[in-house]
Design a protein around this motif. Structure first.
Motif, PDB file in Angstrom:
ATOM      1  N   LYS A 224      54.762  37.302  33.491  1.00 46.66           N
ATOM      2  CA  LYS A 224      54.013  37.779  32.319  1.00 46.66           C
ATOM      3  C   LYS A 224      52.721  36.996  32.090  1.00 46.66           C
ATOM      4  CE  LYS A 224      57.308  40.696  31.411  1.00 46.66           C
ATOM      5  NZ  LYS A 224      57.153  42.102  31.867  1.00 46.66           N
ATOM      6  N   GLU A 225      52.810  35.675  32.074  1.00 49.81           N
ATOM      7  CA  GLU A 225      51.617  34.861  31.907  1.00 49.81           C
ATOM      8  C   GLU A 225      51.796  33.528  32.632  1.00 49.81           C
ATOM      9  OE1 GLU A 225      51.121  34.348  27.730  1.00 49.81           O
ATOM     10  OE2 GLU A 225      52.746  32.889  27.548  1.00 49.81           O
TER      11      GLU A 225
ATOM     12  N   GLN B 201      45.439  37.863  45.230  1.00 48.68           N
ATOM     13  CA  GLN B 201      44.512  37.798  44.099  1.00 48.68           C
ATOM     14  C   GLN B 201      44.265  39.178  43.506  1.00 48.68           C
ATOM     15  OE1 GLN B 201      40.949  35.286  44.521  1.00 48.68           O
ATOM     16  NE2 GLN B 201      41.834  34.472  46.408  1.00 48.68           N
ATOM     17  N   GLN B 202      44.135  40.188  44.366  1.00 57.21           N
ATOM     18  CA  GLN B 202      43.924  41.553  43.875  1.00 57.21           C
ATOM     19  C   GLN B 202      45.155  42.065  43.131  1.00 57.21           C
ATOM     20  OE1 GLN B 202      41.774  44.275  46.834  1.00 57.21           O
ATOM     21  NE2 GLN B 202      42.117  42.435  48.075  1.00 57.21           N
ATOM     22  N   GLY B 203      46.348  41.659  43.600  1.00 58.97           N
ATOM     23  CA  GLY B 203      47.583  42.072  42.930  1.00 58.97           C
ATOM     24  C   GLY B 203      47.688  41.485  41.534  1.00 58.97           C
ATOM     25  N   LEU B 204      47.326  40.207  41.397  1.00 59.81           N
ATOM     26  CA  LEU B 204      47.317  39.582  40.071  1.00 59.81           C
ATOM     27  C   LEU B 204      46.343  40.311  39.147  1.00 59.81           C
ATOM     28  CD1 LEU B 204      47.224  35.768  41.011  1.00 59.81           C
ATOM     29  CD2 LEU B 204      49.228  37.105  40.324  1.00 59.81           C
ATOM     30  N   LYS B 205      45.157  40.583  39.672  1.00 61.27           N
ATOM     31  CA  LYS B 205      44.128  41.248  38.871  1.00 61.27           C
ATOM     32  C   LYS B 205      44.577  42.640  38.444  1.00 61.27           C
ATOM     33  CE  LYS B 205      39.257  42.631  38.987  1.00 61.27           C
ATOM     34  NZ  LYS B 205      38.011  42.677  39.808  1.00 61.27           N
TER      35      LYS B 205
ATOM     36  N   GLU C  81      45.172  43.910  34.559  1.00 63.93           N
ATOM     37  CA  GLU C  81      44.372  45.004  34.014  1.00 63.93           C
ATOM     38  C   GLU C  81      45.188  46.249  33.677  1.00 63.93           C
ATOM     39  OE1 GLU C  81      41.367  45.672  36.929  1.00 63.93           O
ATOM     40  OE2 GLU C  81      40.178  43.906  36.355  1.00 63.93           O
ATOM     41  N   ASN C  82      46.354  46.388  34.319  1.00 68.93           N
ATOM     42  CA  ASN C  82      47.094  47.640  34.171  1.00 68.93           C
ATOM     43  C   ASN C  82      48.529  47.489  33.676  1.00 68.93           C
ATOM     44  OD1 ASN C  82      45.218  49.801  35.598  1.00 68.93           O
ATOM     45  ND2 ASN C  82      45.206  47.983  36.908  1.00 68.93           N
ATOM     46  N   LEU C  83      49.093  46.288  33.772  1.00 67.87           N
ATOM     47  CA  LEU C  83      50.515  46.142  33.477  1.00 67.87           C
ATOM     48  C   LEU C  83      50.790  45.089  32.404  1.00 67.87           C
ATOM     49  CD1 LEU C  83      51.823  46.377  37.160  1.00 67.87           C
ATOM     50  CD2 LEU C  83      51.785  48.189  35.427  1.00 67.87           C
ATOM     51  N   ASP C  84      49.772  44.792  31.594  1.00 71.39           N
ATOM     52  CA  ASP C  84      49.933  43.920  30.429  1.00 71.39           C
ATOM     53  C   ASP C  84      50.433  42.526  30.807  1.00 71.39           C
ATOM     54  OD1 ASP C  84      49.730  43.378  27.712  1.00 71.39           O
ATOM     55  OD2 ASP C  84      51.831  43.890  27.323  1.00 71.39           O
ATOM     56  N   THR C  85      49.809  41.924  31.823  1.00 69.11           N
ATOM     57  CA  THR C  85      50.153  40.558  32.217  1.00 69.11           C
ATOM     58  C   THR C  85      48.909  39.671  32.086  1.00 69.11           C
ATOM     59  OG1 THR C  85      49.595  40.823  34.566  1.00 69.11           O
ATOM     60  CG2 THR C  85      51.813  41.465  33.890  1.00 69.11           C
ATOM     61  N   ASN C  86      49.127  38.366  32.187  1.00 67.80           N
ATOM     62  CA  ASN C  86      48.011  37.428  32.117  1.00 67.80           C
ATOM     63  C   ASN C  86      48.310  36.218  33.018  1.00 67.80           C
ATOM     64  OD1 ASN C  86      45.611  36.181  31.337  1.00 67.80           O
ATOM     65  ND2 ASN C  86      46.565  35.182  29.576  1.00 67.80           N
TER      66      ASN C  86
END
Length: 364
Positions: free
Chosen positions: A167-168, A190-194, A198-203
């Motif tokens: 989640k964060e 890195q792209q997966g985290l981004k 941006e789309n799945l409410d994570t940080n």
């Protein structure tokens, strides 16, 4: 041995319009009495046969072929990683009648280039590399197959999984040598985290200082030291694409987990869950970004036995042909996480989501 559910080589070549009969096999059973005259050899890349990663994954596929198909198997470890040392061991395998030779790693490129002409009655499979004469112009002869994987897609899925589960928090990446296959894992992660942020409410974020290439695949002590530095800086999860260096990072995570720290590792190439175990069934492996090395090695041997070796071809295994992915079972991921990752996987497979294999504006 695990059950072979499909033939990756078959599925890829059929998709390309090449008629190749099924390369898969039922679950191995020594009572089947299968026996083949084929002798399958492997020369190891940097690291050992039990590196919990690239060498081991490839060798396990060869052992599947030994069990299911009755081939004879042998591996040789060179004294070093020079072209001359690789050629020496290829020659030693050939002289011992092991004329189907699998070489895992880009360092074999110039050695295989020479070997495919010197040993014309042998067959070669080079993984993560193209034969060339030092000029990087690929020359794949009819007795050779070059195999590549979409590591960036596998890393992307692992990044999504890590972000959705945590989640964060903060992520890091430890690579071995700074080569394309390792870089693509990093860039995909890195792209997966981004994407998840941006789309799945994570940080879950990453800093440039927490992206390090150690420079080898066998320095476990250095891997542990780098991981310790990352964790001390507040990193929660480290993606390791580094062979034996990654084993050191896993050991550091295990020691910290035993002490009560909530730290994680994302494994690479194969399912590394077992390697991350501590205190019984607990494991520091959150998930693993897999390349189905074992299945591809097995399928190549099967194709040779069937008289359908795809010589002269350069094959790429990706989401579209199920050549990459996460483990079927991820005990440390919730059902919610695995469900979301499956949805993302299907979007990558259909190319609704396109993952770049280039650095762009990403770290290293």
């Amino acid at each position: 041995m695990k059950k072979r559910k499909f033939g990756l080589v078959m599925s890829l070549l059929l998709a390309a319009g090449t008629m190749l009969a099924g390369c898969g096999s039922d679950e191995g059973d020594s009572s089947k009495g299968k026996e083949s005259d084929l002798r399958v050899g492997m020369v190891t890349d940097a690291g050992t046969i039990d590196d919990k990663s690239f060498n081991q994954g490839t060798w396990e596929g060869i052992l599947m072929a030994e069990e299911d198909l009755g081939v004879k198997t042998k591996y040789l470890k060179p004294a070093g990683t020079t072209e001359a040392e690789y050629l020496k061991e290829i020659g030693n395998l050939y002289d011992a009648e092991y004329k189907f030779i699998i070489t895992p790693g880009f360092k074999f490129e110039t050695a295989v280039f020479q070997a495919q002409d010197k040993y014309e009655d042998a067959k070669f499979v080079i993984i993560d590399g193209n034969p060339h004469n030092g000029d990087y112009n690929p020359v794949v002869k009819d007795n050779t197959v070059a195999v590549f994987f979409a590591e960036h897609e596998s890393g992307f899925l692992a990044g999504v999984a890590a972000a959705v589960e945590l989640k964060e928090g903060e992520a890091g990446f430890i690579g071995g040598m700074e080569i394309p296959a390792v870089q693509k894992f990093n860039w995909g992660f890195q792209q997966g985290l981004k994407y998840a942020n941006e789309n799945l409410d994570t940080n879950v974020t990453m800093k440039a200082e927490n992206v390090v290439y150690q420079g080898s695949f066998d320095n476990a002590a250095a891997g542990g030291q780098i991981a310790a530095q990352f964790y001390d800086r507040g990193v929660d999860v480290i993606f390791t694409a580094a062979g034996g260096v990654g084993v050191g990072a896993i050991n550091e995570a295990k020691n910290r987990a035993k002490a009560g720290d909530n730290v994680w590792i994302v494994g690479v190439d194969v399912d590394q869950f077992e390697d991350g175990k501590y205190d019984g069934d607990k494991s520091v492996i959150l998930t693993s970004a897999m390349k189905k090395l074992d299945q591809v090695a097995f399928d190549m041997v099967q194709a040779e036995i069937d008289g359908k070796f795809p010589g002269g071809e350069t094959l790429t295994f990706d989401a579209k042909n199920d050549g990459i992915g996460l483990p079927e079972k991820n005990p440390n991921l919730s059902e919610e996480t695995t469900g979301k990752v499956k949805e993302v996987y299907e979007k990558v497979k259909s190319e609704e989501i396109k993952v770049s294999g280039e650095q762009g504006d990403l770290f290293k």
